[in-house]
Motif scaffolding. Structure first.
Motif, PDB file in Angstrom:
ATOM      1  N   LEU A 248       0.908  -1.285   0.070  1.00  0.00           N
ATOM      2  CA  LEU A 248      -0.026   0.067   0.018  1.00  0.00           C
ATOM      3  C   LEU A 248       0.953   1.357  -0.197  1.00  0.00           C
ATOM      4  O   LEU A 248       1.842   1.456   0.845  1.00  0.00           O
ATOM      5  CB  LEU A 248      -0.833   0.072   1.377  1.00  0.00           C
ATOM      6  CG  LEU A 248      -2.023  -1.040   1.288  1.00  0.00           C
ATOM      7  CD1 LEU A 248      -2.647  -1.042   2.801  1.00  0.00           C
ATOM      8  CD2 LEU A 248      -2.951  -0.901   0.074  1.00  0.00           C
ATOM      9  N   LEU A 276      -6.039   4.084   1.924  1.00  0.00           N
ATOM     10  CA  LEU A 276      -5.769   3.400   0.446  1.00  0.00           C
ATOM     11  C   LEU A 276      -5.833   4.600  -0.605  1.00  0.00           C
ATOM     12  O   LEU A 276      -6.565   5.605  -0.328  1.00  0.00           O
ATOM     13  CB  LEU A 276      -6.786   2.263   0.394  1.00  0.00           C
ATOM     14  CG  LEU A 276      -6.673   1.010   1.311  1.00  0.00           C
ATOM     15  CD1 LEU A 276      -7.478   1.526   2.271  1.00  0.00           C
ATOM     16  CD2 LEU A 276      -7.110   0.045   0.444  1.00  0.00           C
ATOM     17  N   GLU A 280      -6.338   1.345  -5.267  1.00  0.00           N
ATOM     18  CA  GLU A 280      -6.343   0.337  -4.380  1.00  0.00           C
ATOM     19  C   GLU A 280      -7.501  -0.143  -3.579  1.00  0.00           C
ATOM     20  O   GLU A 280      -7.908  -1.343  -3.626  1.00  0.00           O
ATOM     21  CB  GLU A 280      -5.152   0.632  -2.863  1.00  0.00           C
ATOM     22  CG  GLU A 280      -3.696   0.709  -3.399  1.00  0.00           C
ATOM     23  CD  GLU A 280      -2.951   1.476  -2.523  1.00  0.00           C
ATOM     24  OE1 GLU A 280      -1.580   1.711  -2.526  1.00  0.00           O
ATOM     25  OE2 GLU A 280      -3.436   2.017  -1.271  1.00  0.00           O
ATOM     26  N   SER A 281      -8.363   0.696  -3.370  1.00  0.00           N
ATOM     27  CA  SER A 281      -9.722   0.443  -3.018  1.00  0.00           C
ATOM     28  C   SER A 281     -10.528  -0.252  -3.927  1.00  0.00           C
ATOM     29  O   SER A 281     -11.233  -1.276  -3.541  1.00  0.00           O
ATOM     30  CB  SER A 281     -10.440   1.714  -2.456  1.00  0.00           C
ATOM     31  OG  SER A 281     -10.737   2.640  -3.572  1.00  0.00           O
ATOM     32  N   LYS A 448     -11.608   4.866   0.780  1.00  0.00           N
ATOM     33  CA  LYS A 448     -10.209   5.109   0.492  1.00  0.00           C
ATOM     34  C   LYS A 448      -9.826   4.924   2.345  1.00  0.00           C
ATOM     35  O   LYS A 448      -8.575   5.250   2.768  1.00  0.00           O
ATOM     36  CB  LYS A 448      -9.779   6.210   0.082  1.00  0.00           C
ATOM     37  CG  LYS A 448      -9.977   6.419  -1.473  1.00  0.00           C
ATOM     38  CD  LYS A 448      -9.387   7.525  -2.162  1.00  0.00           C
ATOM     39  CE  LYS A 448     -10.164   8.800  -1.734  1.00  0.00           C
ATOM     40  NZ  LYS A 448      -9.625   9.979  -2.361  1.00  0.00           N
TER      41      LYS A 448
END
Length: 609
Positions: A248, A276, A280-281, A448
């Protein structure tokens, strides 16, 4: 007067009864009668084709010598009379006599069925009015259709008139029978309609129970483990997306502040925004959704549509996702008082729009397999939402600030609160509910962000505003990781009347009284490869997770025992006792019985160092 009429006059003793309208259908009670007639009368009878004369005393005994006489009786029955000629000296065949007498024996009448069967139909394919004569006078009354034969309703009506009284109008009886038959058909149609109406519900219930059992077994006994290649081959995510989840923010530490720490220690929860990135989410949501589709079961205890317990035990991607410094270091510094975090379990809950998954206020310490009377810093949780949630649109979690110090008196400033409940589904008083609803906080979260909260912090689900439904048609996915500290003491059953977590029943689980960090080899500093609860500061390889796939599971026998024990604890031992207690106290209008199991803590265990 003809001789045959004279004979009938001598035989007839009583005229037919007209009590029931002329034709009496009742059967005669006489079974046998005998009388004598002068042989001169017999001699005067000209034998018709259907009469047979059998004269004894030398006469030939063939069919032509036998006479059958039909005569009415006092009951208006038609009996067959067999007239036999006998001699006055006892019927010696060698003796002839000019003065013979005849013995007349009356045999019982044949039943109507036998009488009608005896008559042959010379025209089987032509039903004329002559067929009506083949039915008895009583049966003819029931031939309403006029076909010469009784249909099923007419036959049934005739059968009901077993005494042949004819006191009920045949037309009425037949009509009632037809209505009864039509009513029976309507009843069957109504039953069929009800079955068709309830069939989807019945099939759905059976399918849900089957799916629940199958997926529970799959998760805890014979569940497969999804590797990174499985996601890539099925096109769920790319290899780059998996790498981004494992690193991350490219391995950067989260900028944790002192304010974050103070808020967590004071309120028992804190929101970490932008934990995040957007990409990434989205990648995490793809993985979580796929895991739900693969192994989630319908939730029968709450209002969530689907649930997946122990999720990270079945996915190398999410397992390694949690084992990275950005997460491990943040939890250790802020929530675990510097201890290393150990992954206890994870779960995914999918909540549909317009309904709250778990609307009851509750603590999650019930699902932590460790001792109850411990500091709130011995266990914490991370919660992530796939959709934006806040106080206005709903769909998230509500927290009660400061409730993490209500459970015991271990920590500074902690005290047992009157509103503290030992059971997840124990109903709170109206005063406590009003207090919690008034003081609760619903934090604003985006996909996020994450929220970290203690295992003792009170929380509940908040229903989504119907005017702002979730973007996903299946609802919001909430992903939770439960973490215990290194100094946590393993205890299989936290509460007496609440089911222990499935992971505490895995075959290679810790012994009671062992610390979580007892799995660390003192020489190498690495965890035992068979350990169930894995430390978060050491990342396991996919090869190790695949190799030890069956070590993080329970046997079929243990699964059956655990399932039965959970049902008994939660549905029988507590609820049944609670019903009895409420009923008795309700009648007495005071507290006279206290037998309900309130999920009291099990006896504490001592750490074995």
């Amino acid at each position: 007067m003809s001789p045959i009429k004279k004979l009938f006059r001598k035989l007839r003793k009583k005229k037919p009864s007209t009590k029931h309208g002329g034709d009496d259908c009742r059967e005669s009670d006489d079974t046998s009668r005998s009388t004598e007639v002068a042989s001169d009368d017999v001699a005067a009878i000209s034998t018709p084709p259907r009469l047979k004369l059998n004269a004894e005393g030398g006469a030939a005994k063939d069919d032509s010598s036998e006479i059958i006489v039909t005569t009415p009786t006092k009951e208006d029955d038609s009996l067959k009379s067999i007239i036999r000629a006998t001699s006055s000296n006892g019927g010696d065949e060698s003796v002839t006599s000019s003065k013979k007498r005849c013995s007349v024996t009356f045999s019982p009448k044949l039943t109507e069925t036998e009488e009608e069967e005896k008559i042959e139909d010379p025209f089987p394919n032509h039903h004329t009015k002559r067929e009506l004569k083949r039915l008895s006078s009583c049966s003819s009354k029931y031939n309403i259709s006029g076909t010469g034969k009784l249909d099923k309703f007419e036959q049934l009506a005739r059968t009901l008139d077993s005494h042949g009284r004819g006191s009920v109008d045949p037309s009425t009886v037949i009509q009632l029978l037809k209505e009864q038959d039509a009513l029976r058909k309507r009843q069957w149609l109504l039953l069929l309609g009800n079955i068709i109406q309830w069939l989807p519900i019945i099939v759905g219930a059976v399918y849900t129970f089957f799916k629940f059992t199958e997926r529970q077994y799959q998760q805890n006994v014979g569940g497969k483990i999804l590797t990174s290649m499985d996601y890539i081959k099925k096109g769920i995510v790319t290899s780059d997306e998996i790498d981004s989840l494992w690193e991350l923010s490219r391995g950067k530490a989260y900028p944790l502040t002192n304010e974050h720490k103070r808020n967590y220690l004071r309120d028992g929860f804190v929101v970490l925004p932008n934990f995040l990135t957007e990409d990434e989410s989205q990648a995490l949501d793809k993985v979580v959704t796929h895991n739900l589709n693969e192994m989630a079961f319908p939730d029968l205890l709450t209002k969530c549509s689907r649930k997946f317990h122990g999720e990270h035990y079945h996915s190398t991607v999410t397992h390694r996702f949690w084992q990275q410094p950005r997460i491990a270091d943040m939890l250790s510094s802020m929530a675990l008082d510097g201890d290393t975090g150990y992954m206890v379990t994870s779960e995914i809950l999918e909540m549909p729009s317009g309904v709250a998954c778990i609307p009851q206020w509750h603590w999650d310490f019930l699902t932590f397999p460790q001792n109850y009377n411990a500091s709130f810093t011995t266990g914490t949780q991370i919660w992530w939402s796939s959709e934006e949630v806040d106080e206005n649109v709903g769909g998230g979690l509500a927290f009660l600030p400061g409730s993490h110090k209500w459970a015991n008196e271990v920590d500074e400033g902690a005290a047992l609160h009157p509103c503290f409940a030992m059971n997840l589904f124990e109903k709170m008083s109206a005063e406590c509910t009003q207090l919690l609803d008034r003081e609760m906080v619903v934090p604003k979260l985006s996909p996020k962000d994450i929220v970290v909260f203690s295992r003792f912090t009170l929380h509940r689900s908040v229903a989504r505003n119907p005017s702002v439904p979730f973007k996903s048609p299946t609802g919001r996915r909430g992903y939770t990781l439960r973490v215990g500290s290194a100094r946590s003491i393993f205890k299989q059953d936290t509460m007496q009347c609440f089911p222990s977590h499935p992971s505490s029943n895995f075959e290679r689980q810790l012994k009671e009284g062992k610390r979580y960090d007892s799995v660390i080899d003192k020489e190498t500093g690495l965890p035992n490869p068979h350990a169930i609860y894995r430390p978060m500061n050491v990342r396991d390889s996919e090869e190790l997770l695949i190799q030890e796939e069956h070590s993080r599971a329970m046997s079929t026998r243990t699964f059956l025992h655990y399932s039965a024990q959970s049902i008994i604890r939660q549905k029988i031992k507590w609820k049944l006792a609670k019903y009895v207690e409420d009923a008795v106290n309700g009648v007495a209008r005071r507290k006279v019985l206290d037998v309900s199991c309130r999920a009291q803590p099990t006896p504490d265990v001592r750490a074995d160092y």
